[in-house]
Motif scaffolding. Structure first.
Motif, PDB file in Angstrom:
ATOM      1  N   PHE A 286       0.825  -1.212   0.000  1.00 15.51           N
ATOM      2  CA  PHE A 286       0.000   0.000   0.000  1.00 15.51           C
ATOM      3  C   PHE A 286       0.858   1.259   0.000  1.00 15.51           C
ATOM      4  CE2 PHE A 286      -3.239  -2.957   1.983  1.00 15.51           C
ATOM      5  CZ  PHE A 286      -3.888  -3.153   0.782  1.00 15.51           C
ATOM      6  N   GLY A 287       2.069   1.166   0.522  1.00 12.54           N
ATOM      7  CA  GLY A 287       2.993   2.298   0.427  1.00 12.54           C
ATOM      8  C   GLY A 287       3.334   2.578  -1.029  1.00 12.54           C
ATOM      9  N   PHE A 288       3.578   1.496  -1.773  1.00 14.55           N
ATOM     10  CA  PHE A 288       3.896   1.633  -3.198  1.00 14.55           C
ATOM     11  C   PHE A 288       2.707   2.212  -3.957  1.00 14.55           C
ATOM     12  CE2 PHE A 288       4.201  -0.039  -7.525  1.00 14.55           C
ATOM     13  CZ  PHE A 288       5.481   0.347  -7.859  1.00 14.55           C
TER      14      PHE A 288
ATOM     15  N   VAL B 128       4.877   4.299   6.989  1.00 11.65           N
ATOM     16  CA  VAL B 128       5.443   3.764   5.744  1.00 11.65           C
ATOM     17  C   VAL B 128       4.888   4.516   4.537  1.00 11.65           C
ATOM     18  CG1 VAL B 128       5.576   1.721   4.270  1.00 11.65           C
ATOM     19  CG2 VAL B 128       5.785   1.478   6.742  1.00 11.65           C
ATOM     20  N   ILE B 129       3.569   4.702   4.536  1.00 14.17           N
ATOM     21  CA  ILE B 129       2.913   5.256   3.350  1.00 14.17           C
ATOM     22  C   ILE B 129       3.252   6.739   3.181  1.00 14.17           C
ATOM     23  CG2 ILE B 129       0.654   5.723   2.311  1.00 14.17           C
ATOM     24  CD1 ILE B 129      -0.200   3.097   3.953  1.00 14.17           C
ATOM     25  N   SER B 130       3.287   7.490   4.286  1.00 15.61           N
ATOM     26  CA  SER B 130       3.598   8.915   4.145  1.00 15.61           C
ATOM     27  C   SER B 130       5.021   9.105   3.629  1.00 15.61           C
ATOM     28  CB  SER B 130       3.400   9.653   5.470  1.00 15.61           C
ATOM     29  OG  SER B 130       4.308   9.204   6.435  1.00 15.61           O
ATOM     30  N   ALA B 131       5.951   8.252   4.098  1.00 13.80           N
ATOM     31  CA  ALA B 131       7.331   8.355   3.604  1.00 13.80           C
ATOM     32  C   ALA B 131       7.386   7.991   2.126  1.00 13.80           C
ATOM     33  CB  ALA B 131       8.251   7.456   4.423  1.00 13.80           C
ATOM     34  N   SER B 132       6.607   6.986   1.717  1.00 14.37           N
ATOM     35  CA  SER B 132       6.592   6.593   0.298  1.00 14.37           C
ATOM     36  C   SER B 132       6.086   7.726  -0.571  1.00 14.37           C
ATOM     37  CB  SER B 132       5.676   5.388   0.076  1.00 14.37           C
ATOM     38  OG  SER B 132       6.017   4.352   0.921  1.00 14.37           O
ATOM     39  N   ILE B 133       4.976   8.344  -0.147  1.00 15.82           N
ATOM     40  CA  ILE B 133       4.386   9.433  -0.935  1.00 15.82           C
ATOM     41  C   ILE B 133       5.371  10.603  -1.016  1.00 15.82           C
ATOM     42  CG2 ILE B 133       2.504  11.105  -1.028  1.00 15.82           C
ATOM     43  CD1 ILE B 133       0.715   9.053   0.309  1.00 15.82           C
ATOM     44  N   GLU B 134       5.997  10.889   0.124  1.00 20.07           N
ATOM     45  CA  GLU B 134       6.901  12.038   0.195  1.00 20.07           C
ATOM     46  C   GLU B 134       8.091  11.860  -0.744  1.00 20.07           C
ATOM     47  OE1 GLU B 134       6.356  14.740   2.554  1.00 20.07           O
ATOM     48  OE2 GLU B 134       7.727  15.569   1.065  1.00 20.07           O
ATOM     49  N   HIS B 135       8.623  10.645  -0.811  1.00 17.96           N
ATOM     50  CA  HIS B 135       9.866  10.437  -1.558  1.00 17.96           C
ATOM     51  C   HIS B 135       9.631   9.975  -2.985  1.00 17.96           C
ATOM     52  CE1 HIS B 135      12.609  11.394   1.681  1.00 17.96           C
ATOM     53  NE2 HIS B 135      11.658  10.911   2.458  1.00 17.96           N
ATOM     54  N   ARG B 136       8.388  10.045  -3.448  1.00 21.84           N
ATOM     55  CA  ARG B 136       8.047   9.714  -4.821  1.00 21.84           C
ATOM     56  C   ARG B 136       8.837  10.583  -5.801  1.00 21.84           C
ATOM     57  NH1 ARG B 136       7.685   9.065  -9.179  1.00 21.84           N
ATOM     58  NH2 ARG B 136       5.950   8.874 -10.621  1.00 21.84           N
TER      59      ARG B 136
ATOM     60  N   PHE C  71      10.976   2.939   4.673  1.00 20.32           N
ATOM     61  CA  PHE C  71      11.043   2.553   6.086  1.00 20.32           C
ATOM     62  C   PHE C  71      11.846   3.544   6.931  1.00 20.32           C
ATOM     63  CE2 PHE C  71       9.849  -1.507   4.173  1.00 20.32           C
ATOM     64  CZ  PHE C  71       8.756  -1.786   4.964  1.00 20.32           C
ATOM     65  N   LYS C  72      11.953   4.764   6.414  1.00 19.40           N
ATOM     66  CA  LYS C  72      12.661   5.821   7.125  1.00 19.40           C
ATOM     67  C   LYS C  72      12.143   5.998   8.553  1.00 19.40           C
ATOM     68  CE  LYS C  72      12.146  10.290   5.987  1.00 19.40           C
ATOM     69  NZ  LYS C  72      12.329  11.602   5.353  1.00 19.40           N
ATOM     70  N   LEU C  73      10.827   5.992   8.715  1.00 22.87           N
ATOM     71  CA  LEU C  73      10.236   6.189  10.038  1.00 22.87           C
ATOM     72  C   LEU C  73       9.900   4.866  10.707  1.00 22.87           C
ATOM     73  CD1 LEU C  73       7.820   9.019   8.982  1.00 22.87           C
ATOM     74  CD2 LEU C  73       9.736   9.291  10.515  1.00 22.87           C
ATOM     75  N   ALA C  74       9.397   3.901   9.909  1.00 21.58           N
ATOM     76  CA  ALA C  74       8.889   2.671  10.503  1.00 21.58           C
ATOM     77  C   ALA C  74       9.981   1.617  10.649  1.00 21.58           C
ATOM     78  CB  ALA C  74       7.747   2.122   9.661  1.00 21.58           C
TER      79      ALA C  74
ATOM     80  N   PRO D  82       7.753  13.405   6.871  1.00 25.10           N
ATOM     81  CA  PRO D  82       6.952  13.584   5.657  1.00 25.10           C
ATOM     82  C   PRO D  82       5.667  14.352   6.009  1.00 25.10           C
ATOM     83  CG  PRO D  82       7.670  11.301   5.850  1.00 25.10           C
ATOM     84  CD  PRO D  82       8.064  11.982   7.111  1.00 25.10           C
ATOM     85  N   VAL D  83       5.174  15.193   5.108  1.00 29.34           N
ATOM     86  CA  VAL D  83       4.071  16.078   5.494  1.00 29.34           C
ATOM     87  C   VAL D  83       2.800  15.308   5.852  1.00 29.34           C
ATOM     88  CG1 VAL D  83       4.861  18.137   4.296  1.00 29.34           C
ATOM     89  CG2 VAL D  83       3.376  16.520   3.103  1.00 29.34           C
ATOM     90  N   ASP D  84       2.626  14.101   5.332  1.00 25.84           N
ATOM     91  CA  ASP D  84       1.398  13.367   5.638  1.00 25.84           C
ATOM     92  C   ASP D  84       1.538  12.457   6.860  1.00 25.84           C
ATOM     93  OD1 ASP D  84      -0.425  14.299   3.691  1.00 25.84           O
ATOM     94  OD2 ASP D  84       0.713  13.242   2.166  1.00 25.84           O
ATOM     95  N   TYR D  85       2.676  12.516   7.553  1.00 28.40           N
ATOM     96  CA  TYR D  85       2.865  11.666   8.724  1.00 28.40           C
ATOM     97  C   TYR D  85       2.090  12.246   9.904  1.00 28.40           C
ATOM     98  CZ  TYR D  85       5.244   9.049  12.418  1.00 28.40           C
ATOM     99  OH  TYR D  85       5.527   8.254  13.495  1.00 28.40           O
ATOM    100  N   GLY D  86       1.374  11.388  10.608  1.00 28.04           N
ATOM    101  CA  GLY D  86       0.468  11.853  11.663  1.00 28.04           C
ATOM    102  C   GLY D  86       1.128  11.974  13.024  1.00 28.04           C
ATOM    103  N   ALA D  87       2.149  12.811  13.128  1.00 27.53           N
ATOM    104  CA  ALA D  87       2.757  13.032  14.441  1.00 27.53           C
ATOM    105  C   ALA D  87       2.099  14.233  15.112  1.00 27.53           C
ATOM    106  CB  ALA D  87       4.253  13.265  14.311  1.00 27.53           C
ATOM    107  N   GLN D  88       1.936  14.155  16.415  1.00 31.89           N
ATOM    108  CA  GLN D  88       1.294  15.239  17.155  1.00 31.89           C
ATOM    109  C   GLN D  88       2.311  16.337  17.428  1.00 31.89           C
ATOM    110  OE1 GLN D  88      -0.266  14.081  21.021  1.00 31.89           O
ATOM    111  NE2 GLN D  88      -2.163  15.147  20.554  1.00 31.89           N
ATOM    112  N   LYS D  89       2.018  17.541  16.941  1.00 36.57           N
ATOM    113  CA  LYS D  89       2.932  18.654  17.199  1.00 36.57           C
ATOM    114  C   LYS D  89       2.534  19.341  18.493  1.00 36.57           C
ATOM    115  CE  LYS D  89       4.261  19.767  12.503  1.00 36.57           C
ATOM    116  NZ  LYS D  89       4.024  20.681  11.391  1.00 36.57           N
ATOM    117  N   PRO D  90       3.495  19.661  19.343  1.00 41.81           N
ATOM    118  CA  PRO D  90       3.148  20.338  20.594  1.00 41.81           C
ATOM    119  C   PRO D  90       2.791  21.805  20.353  1.00 41.81           C
ATOM    120  CG  PRO D  90       5.515  20.113  20.404  1.00 41.81           C
ATOM    121  CD  PRO D  90       4.925  19.397  19.232  1.00 41.81           C
TER     122      PRO D  90
END
Lengths: 121, 330, 151
Positions: free
Chosen positions: A106-108, C98-106, C119-122, B144-152
């Motif tokens: 799904f990442g791909f 995983v998915i956000s890193a994949s989209i970002e590095h497309r 797998f940068k984050l995961a 990455p901008v779509d990563y769901g980390a909570q910003k303080p």
């Protein structure tokens, strides 16, 4: 059946609360928090305790990332039982392949379909 | 180190161009162009930022009615690895170029150097300024901008914006540089990359006090002292540091901050705006216009920069910071 | 002002994370994701021939699929800002990483970008999961071999 939902909700929620405490009080990054939880799941799995949690809470125990550690350990131990030393290495991904393979596939696909967006709303 | 400009290098024109999200900014009516695509019709963030820089320079040259062949120096920087967006924009601009990195303090460090080149007689027209791009900076420094980390609540939002000033010889009625202070790197042991305001406030304090002391001035000699992107908490900390020195609260109101005001009270941006483009787009639009219309006669612009990299943070280093100040008079 | 005095002021002025509220939000969102997981596993048990024991695998895959959609439409980021660990700890958070890193590095291409940065984050989760599983299983094997415990 309704109870299984309630138990899943409570146990899953509590595992997330532990994660939140690690981040807010322990000042850990998400990556550190998740790594710690995986190790905890793996140890609980090795002690045979995580099985009880799954029996009790169902998805409340299988959906949090702790279950990833538990199933890695479960796979390694099951193969070790059959093949001894070698099994520790070979058995690991036997049970857990679905999470990693789904994330890779799904990442791909996600990379094919979507663009990163920096919007606020 | 305090520099006093004898020839009074002037700011002949200013331009600020931003991305689409910045139309939520309280300063939006001062921006020259607000683009409606966050990648500026390009396929990568970095190329988008290059277009942003080019566009801002075009607007600036148009406003001042000069051509790129008239420009002697282009002095600028950004936050991306090796500053490719700025360098690539300079390739199109085809003028003598010096890339500068002082993180978010580049907006003023470039202005100081442009002032010095003008003072030397080496430059008739120099473009100085800085830019930042939200998505490009997020992936560079955070997640990455779509990563769901909570910003303080202490985190700040990097803006997509570029601000540039055209520096030339003294000109009647134009704001000019009277003096400048090149800051020292200050490190008070802060190490939280989601709390840049706290890391940068001591650098701003150090530079402002040095400047005032060497120039024999008080805070109240200025109409406004504008810091770049300390944010809501960083500005409070800066004021607290001056309050410890016995500065009265009405005098502290002279201190304002671009990042603190940028998005108003919108809490989704947490502690406010940041980024090299934040100070640049506030200084070279809003503050410049206030000086041209005569509302402000004497202004101290203090751009602050956090000199960290993802690598230094992961290796457990604290965050050294710098602030550069320039005193503008009209 | 010296460094220590500044740190005292900084501690006083900087807002603390609202720990109680964050815990409540993490509990609610994390609980809801797990309850949805429970519903998905019932779906696989009732409509396909999975058992309580084997339904976990398709459930995890389905949750990651949902995470892909939410990530792609920029919703998982908003959920993460609200829920914190509530959306990071469930396996959907692993998927999001995983998915956000994949989209970002497309933009760096599928080989150099997506492939190497996925797998940068995961990656650390997999590393520590595998290494701890290795040592836990090894210890158990040793204990069984010397007769302290049984399988």
């Amino acid at each position: 059946m309704i109870y299984s939902f309630i138990f899943a909700f409570i146990v899953g929620g509590l595992i997330c609360v532990i994660g939140q405490l690690l981040m807010d009080v322990g000042k850990l990054t998400p990556a550190h928090t998740l790594s710690l939880l995986v190790v905890a799941g793996s140890i609980l799995g090795g002690l045979g305790l995580y099985e009880y949690l799954i029996d009790f809470a169902g998805a409340g125990a299988t959906v949090p990332i702790t279950s990833f550690g538990n199933s890695l350990t479960g796979g390694a131990i099951a193969e070790a039982e059959k093949h001894g030393w070698i099994g520790v290495l070979t058995g690991m991904f036997e049970v857990t392949s679905s999470g990693i393979s789904a994330a890779i596939v799904f990442g791909f696909i996600g990379a094919l379909l979507f663009k990163p967006k920096g919007t606020i709303d | 180190m305090v520099i006093v400009f004898g020839t009074k290098p002037a700011i002949l024109a200013c331009a600020a161009v931003t991305g689409p999200l910045e139309k939520r900014s309280v300063f939006k009516s001062y921006f020259d162009t607000i683009m409606d695509d966050e990648r500026f019709q390009e396929n990568t963030n970095e190329k988008g930022q290059m277009v942003l820089v080019q566009e801002a320079c075009q607007v600036l040259m148009k406003k001042a009615d000069v051509k790129n062949l008239d420009i002697d120096y282009f002095l600028s920087g950004d936050l991306v690895n090796q500053m490719t967006p700025t360098s690539f924009a300079a390739r199109e601009l085809a003028v003598s170029f010096i890339g500068l990195f002082a993180a978010c303090a580049t907006a003023v460090s470039s202005l100081i150097i442009a002032g010095l080149l003008t003072e030397l007689g080496a430059s008739n027209f120099a473009i100085a300024g800085a830019s930042s791009h939200h998505n490009a900076t997020e992936r560079q420094f955070r997640y990455p901008v779509d990563y769901g980390a909570q910003k303080p609540a202490t985190a700040q939002w990097t803006v997509t914006a570029a601000g540039f000033a055209l520096v030339g010889k003294y000109h009647e009625g134009m704001p000019y540089m009277a003096a400048a202070t090149v800051g020292k790197v200050i490190d008070y042991g802060q190490d939280n990359p989601f709390h840049m305001g706290a890391a940068m406030a001591p650098a701003a304090y150090s530079t402002i006090t040095t400047h005032l002391k060497k120039r024999n001035q008080k805070i109240s000699d200025y109409d406004v002292i504008f810091t770049g992107d300390l944010g809501k908490i960083g500005l409070k900390l800066l004021k607290a540091m001056f309050a410890e020195d016995g500065i009265k609260s009405e005098e502290l109101n002279i201190l304002r901050d671009g990042g603190e005001e940028y998005f108003g009270e919108d809490t989704r941006f947490q502690a406010g705006a940041s980024g090299a483009g934040c100070s640049a787009s506030v200084f070279y639009s809003y503050v410049d216009l206030q000086m041209r219309t005569g509302r402000y006669k004497k202004v101290l612009l203090v751009a602050t920069g956090a000199l960290l990299s993802p690598l230094s943070y992961q290796q457990g280093e604290t965050i050294p910071c710098i602030a550069h100040a320039v005193e503008l008079t009209v | 002002m010296n460094e220590q005095r500044y740190q005292t002021i900084e501690q006083q002025i900087s807002p603390k994370p609202p720990i109680g509220m964050n815990m409540l939000k993490a509990f609610l969102v994390g609980g809801i994701i797990c309850a949805i997981g429970q519903a998905i596993s019932y779906f696989y048990i009732i409509f396909f021939d999975f058992t309580e024991q084997t339904a976990g695998n398709p459930t995890v895959a389905t949750i990651i699929f949902i995470a892909m959609l939410l990530t792609g439409f920029g919703l998982y980021r908003k959920l993460g800002q609200f829920a914190g660990a509530g959306s990071a700890v469930p396996v959907s958070g692993f998927g999001n990483a995983v998915i956000s890193a994949s989209i970002e590095h497309r933009t760096e291409g599928f080989v150099l970008g997506v492939g190497s940065s996925m797998f940068k984050l995961a990656g650390s989760v997999i590393l520590f999961g595998v290494v701890s599983a290795f040592f836990v299983a090894l210890i158990k094997l040793i204990l069984v071999t010397i007769g302290v415990v049984s399988w």
